[in-house]
Design an enzyme around this catalytic site. Structure first.
Site, PDB file in Angstrom:
ATOM      1  N   CYS A 152      50.265  43.581  22.519  1.00 19.21           N
ATOM      2  CA  CYS A 152      49.776  42.445  21.746  1.00 19.21           C
ATOM      3  C   CYS A 152      49.663  41.148  22.543  1.00 19.21           C
ATOM      4  CB  CYS A 152      50.688  42.222  20.540  1.00 19.21           C
ATOM      5  SG  CYS A 152      50.695  43.608  19.374  1.00 19.21           S
ATOM      6  N   TYR A 153      50.397  41.021  23.653  1.00 20.49           N
ATOM      7  CA  TYR A 153      50.335  39.748  24.390  1.00 20.49           C
ATOM      8  C   TYR A 153      49.309  39.758  25.516  1.00 20.49           C
ATOM      9  CZ  TYR A 153      53.870  42.143  27.374  1.00 20.49           C
ATOM     10  OH  TYR A 153      54.555  43.034  28.164  1.00 20.49           O
TER      11      TYR A 153
END
Length: 353
Positions: A152-153
């Site tokens: 997700c990052y």
């Protein structure tokens, strides 16, 4: 030294809403009455109304559309190979939809010298970088970089790399593609934590133009925070029947604790006007609010994206930034933040020009 700016962001999702159908399906899948009741209670509190997929849950599906029920139940749950075939089919169409919305001018296309792609839900080569170059008619000498399997990052890391590129090559522009088809990796399971993980994930794509042109959001600084003793809380592995995710229920608590201890480092101790926090789930956003002592209205854009689209892995924080960009005012300061394997928080400070 030249600064780098997010000039524009465009986003797209596939055509099929699947959240309600998934909740119904998951309730049927769970055999234990207690687990079923817990799932229903937690799904009602998820903060999600819609998620989208390339797979259709309409019965019968329109001609030429892939039926989610047939895909997952026709011959049992699909192999990784079958899931990747669907990725190759759906991903280029979704990418083109987002690129159309970005509406690049001929001059902007000529200035793009780098294409960065983030994805952790599908792999093939030649891949999405070539799809974008061909579709936009970019120079074949464009430099291509894949930032893969960071979860997700990853979008924050792509923006970090784009900033390095623009600062070292001031005349170059960068096209960033964040595309995830999370719904291809639903698994048959009786593990409630795993089912709850699938509850939040949807499909989506963001594309953005980063350059030295003073327009949009200026990329000021980046900071990564790894939380000690949490390496096993988020894992993502390729297996025979797709990509297996572990998303521990301890994640929100660890995020809140880390932000209480280190939040001043991530923000520099400054007042922040705009918060673009990756909506990994309702409890994650609650933990950020508590950990940074924020008012309930500050994360309105993040909660809106979660409600309308769910968690689309690397693309999601860009959806939030696009939302903020619509009403941002010159001079405002901002902080973008995403969480993923490690457990790691990747943050970006920016301001509106």
């Amino acid at each position: 030294m030249t600064s780098a700016y997010i000039n524009r962001i465009a986003t797209a999702v596939p055509p099929h809403k699947v959240h309600g159908a998934f909740v119904e399906f998951a309730v049927q899948m769970l055999k234990d009455d207690r687990m079923r009741t817990l799932f229903q209670r937690m799904s009602a509190r998820s903060g999600i109304d819609d998620r989208y997929s390339g797979l259709s849950v309409v019965q019968p599906p329109p001609q030429g559309v892939v039926d989610a029920y047939d895909f997952y139940l026709g011959d049992g749950f699909p192999s990784t190979a079958k899931r990747m075939k669907m990725f190759e089919r759906f991903a280029p169409t979704l990418l083109r939809s987002a690129l159309d919305k970005l509406a690049l001018t001929a001059e902007e296309k000529a200035g793009i010298r780098h294409v960065l792609v983030t994805c952790c839900t599908g792999l093939y080569a030649p891949g999405l970088d070539f799809e974008a170059i061909d579709y936009l008619g970019l120079s074949p000498s464009v430099e291509r970089t894949m930032i893969g399997f960071m979860g997700c990052y990853a979008a924050i890391n792509a923006l970090k790399q784009a900033r390095h590129i623009v600062r070292s090559e001031p005349g170059d522009s960068v096209l960033i593609i964040n595309l995830e088809l999370c719904t291809l990796h639903f698994q048959e399971t009786q593990n409630l934590n795993e089912v709850l993980s699938f509850l939040v994930f949807g499909d989506g794509c963001s594309v953005s133009l980063i350059s030295g042109k003073e327009e949009g959001f200026a990329l000021d600084s980046f900071h990564a925070l790894q939380v000690d003793g949490t390496r096993d809380l988020i894992t993502w592995n390729v297996r025979d029947l797709g990509f297996d995710m572990l998303l521990s229920g301890r994640v929100p608590g660890e995020i809140g604790k880390a932000l209480r201890e280190h939040g001043h480092i991530l923000t520099g101790g400054d007042a922040i006007d705009l918060w673009a926090v990756h909506p990994g789930g309702r409890s994650v956003l609650d933990a950020v609010e508590e950990g940074l002592d924020l008012s309930s209205s500050v994360l309105a854009s993040s909660r809106s994206i979660l409600k309308r689209f769910g968690n689309m892995s690397s693309a999601t924080v860009m959806f939030v930034l696009e939302e903020l960009m619509k009403s941002a005012k010159a001079g405002q300061s901002g902080c973008a933040m995403s969480f993923g394997p490690g457990l790691t928080a990747e943050t970006m400070r920016f301001h509106v020009v």
